[in-house]
Design an enzyme around this catalytic site. Structure first.
Site, short mmCIF file in Angstrom:
data_model
loop_
_atom_site.label_atom_id
_atom_site.label_comp_id
_atom_site.label_asym_id
_atom_site.label_seq_id
_atom_site.Cartn_x
_atom_site.Cartn_y
_atom_site.Cartn_z
N SER A 1 36.51 40.51 -57.08
CA SER A 1 35.49 39.60 -57.62
C SER A 1 34.31 40.46 -58.02
O SER A 1 34.18 41.61 -57.56
CB SER A 1 35.07 38.62 -56.51
OG SER A 1 33.85 37.99 -56.83
N TYR B 1 32.53 36.61 -47.83
CA TYR B 1 33.22 36.82 -49.11
C TYR B 1 32.85 38.17 -49.70
O TYR B 1 33.71 38.94 -50.14
CB TYR B 1 32.83 35.67 -50.05
CG TYR B 1 33.64 35.55 -51.32
CD1 TYR B 1 34.85 34.86 -51.34
CD2 TYR B 1 33.18 36.10 -52.51
CE1 TYR B 1 35.58 34.72 -52.52
CE2 TYR B 1 33.90 35.97 -53.69
CZ TYR B 1 35.10 35.27 -53.69
OH TYR B 1 35.82 35.14 -54.85
P1 NAD Z 1 42.03 28.47 -55.90
O1 NAD Z 1 41.42 27.73 -54.78
O2 NAD Z 1 42.36 27.76 -57.17
O3 NAD Z 1 43.35 29.22 -55.42
C1 NAD Z 1 43.44 29.86 -54.19
C2 NAD Z 1 44.89 30.07 -53.85
O4 NAD Z 1 44.96 30.71 -52.55
C3 NAD Z 1 45.66 28.74 -53.72
O5 NAD Z 1 46.98 28.91 -54.19
C4 NAD Z 1 45.67 28.50 -52.21
O6 NAD Z 1 46.75 27.67 -51.77
C5 NAD Z 1 45.83 29.93 -51.72
N1 NAD Z 1 45.47 30.10 -50.31
C6 NAD Z 1 44.31 29.76 -49.69
N2 NAD Z 1 44.40 30.03 -48.37
C7 NAD Z 1 45.65 30.56 -48.16
C8 NAD Z 1 46.33 31.04 -47.02
N3 NAD Z 1 45.78 31.03 -45.81
N4 NAD Z 1 47.58 31.50 -47.18
C9 NAD Z 1 48.19 31.49 -48.40
N5 NAD Z 1 47.59 31.06 -49.51
C10 NAD Z 1 46.32 30.59 -49.39
O7 NAD Z 1 41.00 29.67 -56.18
P2 NAD Z 1 40.89 30.75 -57.36
O8 NAD Z 1 39.53 30.63 -57.89
O9 NAD Z 1 42.05 30.73 -58.26
O10 NAD Z 1 40.90 32.09 -56.47
C11 NAD Z 1 41.92 33.06 -56.53
C12 NAD Z 1 41.32 34.41 -56.21
O11 NAD Z 1 40.37 34.75 -57.20
C13 NAD Z 1 40.58 34.47 -54.87
O12 NAD Z 1 40.85 35.70 -54.23
C14 NAD Z 1 39.13 34.40 -55.29
O13 NAD Z 1 38.29 35.00 -54.35
C15 NAD Z 1 39.18 35.17 -56.58
N6 NAD Z 1 38.06 34.93 -57.47
C16 NAD Z 1 37.80 33.70 -57.96
C17 NAD Z 1 36.72 33.52 -58.80
C18 NAD Z 1 36.37 32.19 -59.39
O14 NAD Z 1 35.30 32.08 -60.00
N7 NAD Z 1 37.21 31.18 -59.28
C19 NAD Z 1 35.91 34.60 -59.13
C20 NAD Z 1 36.19 35.85 -58.61
C21 NAD Z 1 37.28 36.00 -57.78
#
Ligand code: NAD
Length: 257
Positions: A139, A152
């Site tokens: 991130s 985080y």
């Molecule tokens: P999201 O909530 O849409 O997806 C998260 C995924 O992780 C889901 O499939 C969920 O079921 C899974 N998950 C959560 N806890 C779990 C566990 N204990 N075991 C197995 N699976 C688990 O979120 P997203 O925004 O798509 O996030 C995905 C990644 O991207 C994360 O690492 C997040 O930190 C990173 N990220 C997101 C953003 C953003 O703006 N959305 C920005 C930077 C980084």
């Protein structure tokens, strides 16, 4: 481009992970999905995108034994994994002094340690085969901080460091390890933060969204899962062969400020 390869994407039932899984399947990779929520919908979406060679394992990323089983199941069913996308992640926003200890532990386990566990099991096979790609979804919070996000930010800075160390260890093996650092992406993880802002300040969803972007992201635009998946595909392509240990941001200028 990825025919004959197997990709394992953690947290691929939603958001960025699902976008990565679709893009990898479109390139011909076999897919091992993981995550919670609507598993059937994710399986259907990824099957429709590729050859149909798609499976699911429900490992909880807080559990090292279940993560080991996920990697072994992938190996048994499809071979590989040749590509591992460490994507599963959660968020919690609170001041350090108010941060629930159980949430701290879960964020460190899911957003950081799970990547160590997939790598420690998957890297020997990749090195042995002389080709592999690890893509850690970090991130902008792996590069800079925001108040209220101590766990985080700690986990994401940690995964950037883990990426660099592992990349050095793999440097002559045909395996690359890199991190991707998105700014805001409109997924359920971020929608929760928009909802919280709207509720706290009595704003419409649109106004809360606009304020969220304006605070950090100069482009005032969300990055999409499809754009991040295109970057992942580049890292999997021959052009990415010598890209090692990067923390590659796609953040609308967030970290340029
Ligand atoms: P999201 O909530 O849409 O997806 C998260 C995924 O992780 C889901 O499939 C969920 O079921 C899974 N998950 C959560 N806890 C779990 C566990 N204990 N075991 C197995 N699976 C688990 O979120 P997203 O925004 O798509 O996030 C995905 C990644 O991207 C994360 O690492 C997040 O930190 C990173 N990220 C997101 C953003 C953003 O703006 N959305 C920005 C930077 C980084």
């Amino acid at each position: 481009m990825l025919q004959g390869k197997t990709a394992l994407v953690t947290g691929s039932t939603s958001g960025i992970g699902l976008g990565m899984a679709v893009a990898l399947a479109q390139q011909g990779a076999k897919l091992m999905l993981n995550g919670f929520g609507d598993v059937d919908a994710a399986l259907q979406t990824v099957r429709a995108a590729g050859s149909g060679e798609v499976a699911y394992h429900g490992a909880d990323m807080r559990r090292p034994d279940e993560i080991e089983d996920l990697v072994h199941q992938c190996e048994r069913q499809f071979g590989g994994p040749d590509i591992v996308v460490n994507n599963a992640g959660i968020q919690h926003v609170a001041l350090v002094e108010d941060f629930p200890v159980e949430r701290w532990d879960a964020i460190i386990a899911i957003n950081l340690s799970s990547a160590f566990h997939t790598m420690r099991v998957a890297l020997p096979g990749m090195k042995h085969r002389g080709w592999g790609r690890v893509i850690n979804v970090a991130s902008v919070h792996g590069l800079v901080a925001s108040a209220g996000k101590s766990a985080y930010v700690a986990a994401k800075h940690g995964i950037v460091g883990l990426t660099r160390a592992a990349a050095l260890e793999c440097a002559r093996s045909g395996v690359t390890v890199n991190a991707i650092c998105p700014g805001w992406v409109l997924t359920p993880l971020v929608q929760k933060q928009i909802d919280a802002r709207a509720a706290e300040h009595g704003l419409s969803n649109e106004e809360a969204e606009r304020q969220l972007l304006a605070e950090k992201e100069p482009s005032l635009r969300f990055t999409t899962p499809e754009q991040l998946a295109a970057l992942a595909l580049f890292l999997c392509s021959p052009a990415g062969d010598n890209v090692l240990g990067t923390a590659w941001n796609m953040d609308g200028g967030w970290t340029a400020q």
